[in-house]
Write a protein that holds these residues in place. Structure first.
Motif, short mmCIF file in Angstrom:
data_model
loop_
_atom_site.label_atom_id
_atom_site.label_comp_id
_atom_site.label_asym_id
_atom_site.label_seq_id
_atom_site.Cartn_x
_atom_site.Cartn_y
_atom_site.Cartn_z
N SER A 151 36.36 39.99 75.19
CA SER A 151 35.80 38.66 74.94
C SER A 151 35.34 38.48 73.50
O SER A 151 35.03 37.36 73.09
CB SER A 151 34.65 38.38 75.90
OG SER A 151 33.55 39.21 75.62
N CYS A 152 35.31 39.55 72.71
CA CYS A 152 34.91 39.42 71.31
C CYS A 152 35.89 38.55 70.54
O CYS A 152 35.50 37.77 69.67
CB CYS A 152 34.82 40.79 70.64
SG CYS A 152 33.43 41.75 71.21
N GLU A 153 37.17 38.69 70.82
CA GLU A 153 38.21 37.88 70.20
C GLU A 153 39.11 37.35 71.32
O GLU A 153 40.19 37.88 71.58
CB GLU A 153 39.02 38.71 69.22
CG GLU A 153 38.22 39.19 68.03
CD GLU A 153 39.05 40.05 67.11
OE1 GLU A 153 40.18 39.63 66.78
OE2 GLU A 153 38.58 41.14 66.74
N PRO A 154 38.66 36.29 72.03
CA PRO A 154 39.34 35.87 73.26
C PRO A 154 40.76 35.36 73.08
O PRO A 154 41.50 35.27 74.05
CB PRO A 154 38.43 34.78 73.81
CG PRO A 154 37.66 34.29 72.64
CD PRO A 154 37.52 35.45 71.71
N PHE A 155 41.17 35.01 71.87
CA PHE A 155 42.53 34.51 71.68
C PHE A 155 43.49 35.58 71.20
O PHE A 155 44.69 35.33 71.12
CB PHE A 155 42.53 33.32 70.72
CG PHE A 155 41.77 32.16 71.26
CD1 PHE A 155 42.26 31.43 72.33
CD2 PHE A 155 40.54 31.82 70.73
CE1 PHE A 155 41.55 30.37 72.85
CE2 PHE A 155 39.82 30.76 71.24
CZ PHE A 155 40.33 30.03 72.31
N ARG A 156 42.98 36.77 70.87
CA ARG A 156 43.86 37.83 70.40
C ARG A 156 43.86 39.04 71.32
O ARG A 156 44.91 39.50 71.74
CB ARG A 156 43.47 38.27 68.99
CG ARG A 156 44.42 39.30 68.39
CD ARG A 156 44.01 39.79 67.02
NE ARG A 156 42.77 40.56 67.02
CZ ARG A 156 42.68 41.83 67.36
NH1 ARG A 156 43.72 42.50 67.77
NH2 ARG A 156 41.52 42.44 67.29
N ARG A 157 42.71 39.54 71.63
CA ARG A 157 42.62 40.80 72.37
C ARG A 157 43.25 40.76 73.76
O ARG A 157 43.96 41.69 74.12
CB ARG A 157 41.18 41.28 72.44
CG ARG A 157 40.70 41.77 71.09
CD ARG A 157 39.37 42.41 71.18
NE ARG A 157 38.97 42.83 69.84
CZ ARG A 157 37.89 43.52 69.61
NH1 ARG A 157 37.12 43.90 70.59
NH2 ARG A 157 37.59 43.86 68.38
N PRO A 158 43.03 39.74 74.58
CA PRO A 158 43.70 39.74 75.89
C PRO A 158 45.22 39.70 75.76
O PRO A 158 45.92 40.36 76.53
CB PRO A 158 43.17 38.47 76.56
CG PRO A 158 41.83 38.25 75.93
CD PRO A 158 42.02 38.67 74.50
N ARG A 159 45.74 38.98 74.77
CA ARG A 159 47.20 38.98 74.58
C ARG A 159 47.67 40.36 74.16
O ARG A 159 48.75 40.79 74.58
CB ARG A 159 47.59 37.94 73.53
CG ARG A 159 47.47 36.52 74.03
CD ARG A 159 48.01 35.56 73.03
NE ARG A 159 47.43 35.84 71.72
CZ ARG A 159 47.60 35.10 70.66
NH1 ARG A 159 48.35 34.03 70.74
NH2 ARG A 159 47.03 35.41 69.52
N ASP A 160 46.93 41.03 73.32
CA ASP A 160 47.30 42.39 72.92
C ASP A 160 47.28 43.33 74.12
O ASP A 160 48.16 44.18 74.27
CB ASP A 160 46.36 42.92 71.84
CG ASP A 160 46.51 42.19 70.51
OD1 ASP A 160 47.53 41.47 70.33
OD2 ASP A 160 45.61 42.32 69.67
N LEU A 161 46.26 43.18 74.97
CA LEU A 161 46.15 44.01 76.17
C LEU A 161 47.36 43.83 77.07
O LEU A 161 47.90 44.78 77.62
CB LEU A 161 44.86 43.67 76.93
CG LEU A 161 44.63 44.44 78.24
CD1 LEU A 161 44.36 45.89 77.94
CD2 LEU A 161 43.48 43.82 79.00
N LEU A 162 47.82 42.60 77.21
CA LEU A 162 48.96 42.30 78.08
C LEU A 162 50.29 42.41 77.35
O LEU A 162 51.34 42.17 77.94
CB LEU A 162 48.81 40.90 78.67
CG LEU A 162 47.60 40.69 79.55
CD1 LEU A 162 47.48 39.22 79.93
CD2 LEU A 162 47.68 41.55 80.79
N ASP A 163 50.23 42.76 76.07
CA ASP A 163 51.42 42.88 75.22
C ASP A 163 52.18 41.55 75.16
O ASP A 163 53.39 41.49 75.28
CB ASP A 163 52.32 44.00 75.70
CG ASP A 163 53.31 44.43 74.64
OD1 ASP A 163 53.03 44.22 73.44
OD2 ASP A 163 54.38 44.97 75.00
N LEU A 164 51.42 40.45 74.98
CA LEU A 164 52.00 39.11 74.82
C LEU A 164 51.77 38.66 73.39
O LEU A 164 50.69 38.23 73.02
CB LEU A 164 51.32 38.12 75.77
CG LEU A 164 51.43 38.40 77.25
CD1 LEU A 164 50.55 37.44 78.04
CD2 LEU A 164 52.86 38.33 77.72
N THR A 165 52.77 38.76 72.57
CA THR A 165 52.60 38.35 71.17
C THR A 165 53.49 37.20 70.81
O THR A 165 54.32 36.78 71.50
CB THR A 165 52.90 39.52 70.21
OG1 THR A 165 54.20 40.03 70.50
CG2 THR A 165 51.86 40.59 70.34
#
Length: 78
Positions: free
Chosen positions: A64-78
């Motif tokens: 949640s620190c960077e909600p627009f980047r980190r969850p996408r990185d976690l799911l490998d959605l770039t």
């Protein structure tokens, strides 16, 4: 033996869903909402564990620190 495996499931999954996501206090109670939310919570837990987060609560805070980047990185959605 079966009783022990049941507690493993309870401690590993249901307890985390209840304490971290406050599932018992959820106001979603109609239609397929409860099942859908449980599925999303389980998905989040499994993705965080697969990424190496032993503490799901800490993993959620980190995401949640960077909600627009980190969850996408976690799911490998770039």
């Amino acid at each position: 033996m079966i009783a022990r495996s049941q507690w493993t499931i309870e401690n590993r999954h249901h307890f985390v869903r209840d304490t971290t996501f406050a599932e018992d206090a959820s106001k979603v109670r109609t239609g397929h909402g409860p099942e859908n939310m449980a599925t999303l919570r389980s998905f989040a837990i499994n993705q965080l564990r697969a990424a190496g987060h032993a503490n799901i609560s800490a993993g959620l805070r980190e995401m949640s620190c960077e909600p627009f980047r980190r969850p996408r990185d976690l799911l490998d959605l770039t």
